[in-house]
Scaffold this motif. Structure first.
Motif, PDB file in Angstrom:
ATOM      1  N   SER A   1       2.918  -4.404   2.332  1.00 16.80           N
ATOM      2  CA  SER A   1       2.249  -4.928   1.138  1.00 16.80           C
ATOM      3  C   SER A   1       1.729  -3.734   0.333  1.00 16.80           C
ATOM      4  O   SER A   1       1.550  -2.640   0.873  1.00 16.80           O
TER       5      SER A   1
ATOM      6  N   ASP B   1      -1.336  -2.206  -2.135  1.00 18.06           N
ATOM      7  CA  ASP B   1      -2.711  -2.436  -2.568  1.00 18.06           C
ATOM      8  C   ASP B   1      -2.830  -2.116  -4.054  1.00 18.06           C
ATOM      9  O   ASP B   1      -1.849  -1.763  -4.725  1.00 18.06           O
ATOM     10  N   THR B   2      -4.035  -2.232  -4.565  1.00 10.50           N
ATOM     11  CA  THR B   2      -4.256  -2.037  -6.011  1.00 10.50           C
ATOM     12  C   THR B   2      -3.922  -0.620  -6.454  1.00 10.50           C
ATOM     13  O   THR B   2      -3.589  -0.389  -7.617  1.00 10.50           O
TER      14      THR B   2
ATOM     15  N   SER C   1      -0.489   1.895  -2.894  1.00  9.74           N
ATOM     16  CA  SER C   1      -0.134   2.374  -1.550  1.00  9.74           C
ATOM     17  C   SER C   1       0.533   1.256  -0.752  1.00  9.74           C
ATOM     18  O   SER C   1       0.192   0.075  -0.895  1.00  9.74           O
ATOM     19  N   GLN C   2       1.478   1.656   0.109  1.00  5.42           N
ATOM     20  CA  GLN C   2       2.174   0.693   0.959  1.00  5.42           C
ATOM     21  C   GLN C   2       1.473   0.583   2.311  1.00  5.42           C
ATOM     22  O   GLN C   2       1.233   1.596   2.972  1.00  5.42           O
ATOM     23  N   ASN C   3       1.144  -0.646   2.702  1.00  2.00           N
ATOM     24  CA  ASN C   3       0.455  -0.898   3.966  1.00  2.00           C
ATOM     25  C   ASN C   3       1.349  -1.725   4.887  1.00  2.00           C
ATOM     26  O   ASN C   3       1.854  -2.787   4.497  1.00  2.00           O
TER      27      ASN C   3
ATOM     28  N   GLU D   1       2.366  -4.335   7.346  1.00  2.00           N
ATOM     29  CA  GLU D   1       1.801  -5.631   7.718  1.00  2.00           C
ATOM     30  C   GLU D   1       2.458  -6.198   8.980  1.00  2.00           C
ATOM     31  O   GLU D   1       1.777  -6.674   9.881  1.00  2.00           O
TER      32      GLU D   1
ATOM     33  N   THR E   1      -1.839  -5.557  11.394  1.00  2.00           N
ATOM     34  CA  THR E   1      -3.211  -5.495  10.886  1.00  2.00           C
ATOM     35  C   THR E   1      -4.074  -6.382  11.772  1.00  2.00           C
ATOM     36  O   THR E   1      -3.559  -7.267  12.462  1.00  2.00           O
TER      37      THR E   1
END
Length: 428
Positions: free
Chosen positions: A105, A107-108, A111-113, A115, A132
């Motif tokens: 995903s 973020d604002t 950046s790629q997180n 999941e 997460t």
């Protein structure tokens, strides 16, 4: 044109599978008269469309925590994920080359997180990891479809090529070799030989993953027919029989190795390829890549193992008071094999090599009957025990049913083949 081309045969076979009334696949979708509103159930347990996808394969020597940190988790998070999923997944069972899919995903800040991670244990079974908090893992199995199929293949070049041209899975060849290992010499098949097979096929994601059961097969060669019907007596033994109730499993395998070719036959007057001398060659040479496994053709006892001069590394096996076999030019022996060892039919006893007097990797295979050399290609092997007498009526019933099905499907196949030939002739 009197013979179908591979392409025409493939088309005819494909048409046949559609035209004949075989039972449909086992997994079916039911259609309700009115739409029913249900909560959405995602196949992987989460909505994949909500994330960006990165795919890859596990590197050689890579461990689970190493993979997770490479994909973006912290070392602490990766260890906590291992702990949270220990009842579902053993990280020691990771295999290099297996595929994975990582879902991210944004973020604002862009950046790629990480999941979710999906690890593919095989083509059916997956493990999904939530990367997460709260960390967890669960198993997912892809749906498998089981379909009844009929294949009718006339050999033109080779069983492998013609099966593929007809649209059949190569896995079918492997199963046919297992069934007919005692009856058919797959290295000596000729143009015009024919296989007709009714079988169940397992598919996942549209790909064939296995052959469930071959219900009935008929191999035709030189005007003779060799049927095989599946029938389980429940004793853990043979499951394929002919129309007489005789087991297709026999005392000896037809050949001691797979996927090779005959490079030299049995002869009392052969010019040796190395020495140039004309002398007897009382065996059959199978050319095969170095390292190809060599199997004992039957149960027996190893009576010699070692260097035999021109024969190089050799294993000799006594099967009973009548038959003895030898396997020459081996590159090495099976681990633990010793003189006096008991071996089973199909057990690997060594590997193809080029030891001794040899021009290249091959197996020189020999058989003696009552002390006299015989041609392995002409040996008639006795069958195992026939079907139990109390099971004969049930076997006869199964044979009549499947033979009738095969006859019906063959008639449809021949009609399509004749029609295709007529169209080819007209086109010329």
């Amino acid at each position: 044109m009197h013979n179908l081309s591979n392409i025409t045969l493939a088309a005819a076979t494909a048409m046949l599978i559609v035209a004949i009334s075989l039972p449909s696949c086992h997994r079916r979708e039911s259609v309700a008269e009115e739409p029913v509103q249900n909560d959405t159930v995602y196949p992987l347990g989460f909505c994949t469309d909500s994330f960006s996808l990165v795919e890859g394969t596990l590197k050689s020597g890579e461990i689970f925590t190493g993979l997770m940190t490479r994909l973006g988790m912290t070392s602490k998070g990766a260890m906590e994920l291992v702990s949270a999923s220990d009842s579902v997944f053993d990280p020691r069972k990771l295999r290099a080359g297996n595929q994975w899919q990582a879902y991210y995903s944004a973020d604002t800040a862009g950046s790629q997180n990480l999941e979710y991670l999906v690890y593919n244990q095989d083509r059916i079974n997956l493990t999904v990891f939530r990367c997460t908090e709260p960390y967890e893992a669960w198993k997912v199995a892809k749906p498998v479809t089981h379909c009844r199929k009929f294949s009718d293949v006339v050999i033109m070049s080779s069983l492998w090529n013609d099966m593929k041209a007809a649209g059949a899975s190569p896995l079918l060849i492997v199963h046919l070799e297992d069934i007919y290992a005692w009856t058919v010499d797959f290295f000596s098949m000729q143009a015009g030989d024919r296989f007709r097979v009714i079988y169940d096929e397992a598919l996942c994601d549209g790909e064939v993953i296995d052959i469930d059961t071959i219900h009935f097969a008929m191999f035709s060669q030189g005007g003779k027919e060799f049927p095989a019907v599946w029938f389980d007596q429940g004793d853990g033994g043979n499951k394929y029989w002919n129309e007489k109730g005789e087991s297709l499993r026999k005392a000896f395998l037809k050949t001691p190795l797979r996927f090779s070719r005959i490079s030299s036959g049995f002869s009392y007057h052969r010019k040796h390829p190395v020495t140039g001398q004309v002398k007897a060659h009382t065996g059959v040479d199978y050319a095969a890549p170095a390292g190809t496994p060599v199997m004992s053709i039957g149960d027996g006892t190893v009576i010699s193992k070692g260097w035999s001069g021109g024969g190089g590394n050799t294993v000799k096996i006594r099967h009973n008071s009548v038959y003895t076999t030898a396997y020459l030019h081996l590159s090495r022996y099976a681990s633990g094999l010793q003189v006096g060892s008991r071996v089973k039919q199909g057990e690997v006893i060594g590997y193809v090599g080029s030891t001794g007097v040899s021009t290249g990797p091959h197996l020189d295979f020999r058989i003696w009957k009552s002390g006299q050399p015989i041609n392995p290609l002409r040996m008639e092997s006795p069958s195992e025990e026939p079907v139990k007498e109390e099971n004969r009526p049930a076997l006869d019933s199964a044979y009549r049913y499947w033979y009738g099905e095969l006859s019906r499907l063959t008639s449809a196949s021949d009609s399509l083949r004749t029609s295709a030939n007529s169209q080819d002739i007209a086109a010329e």
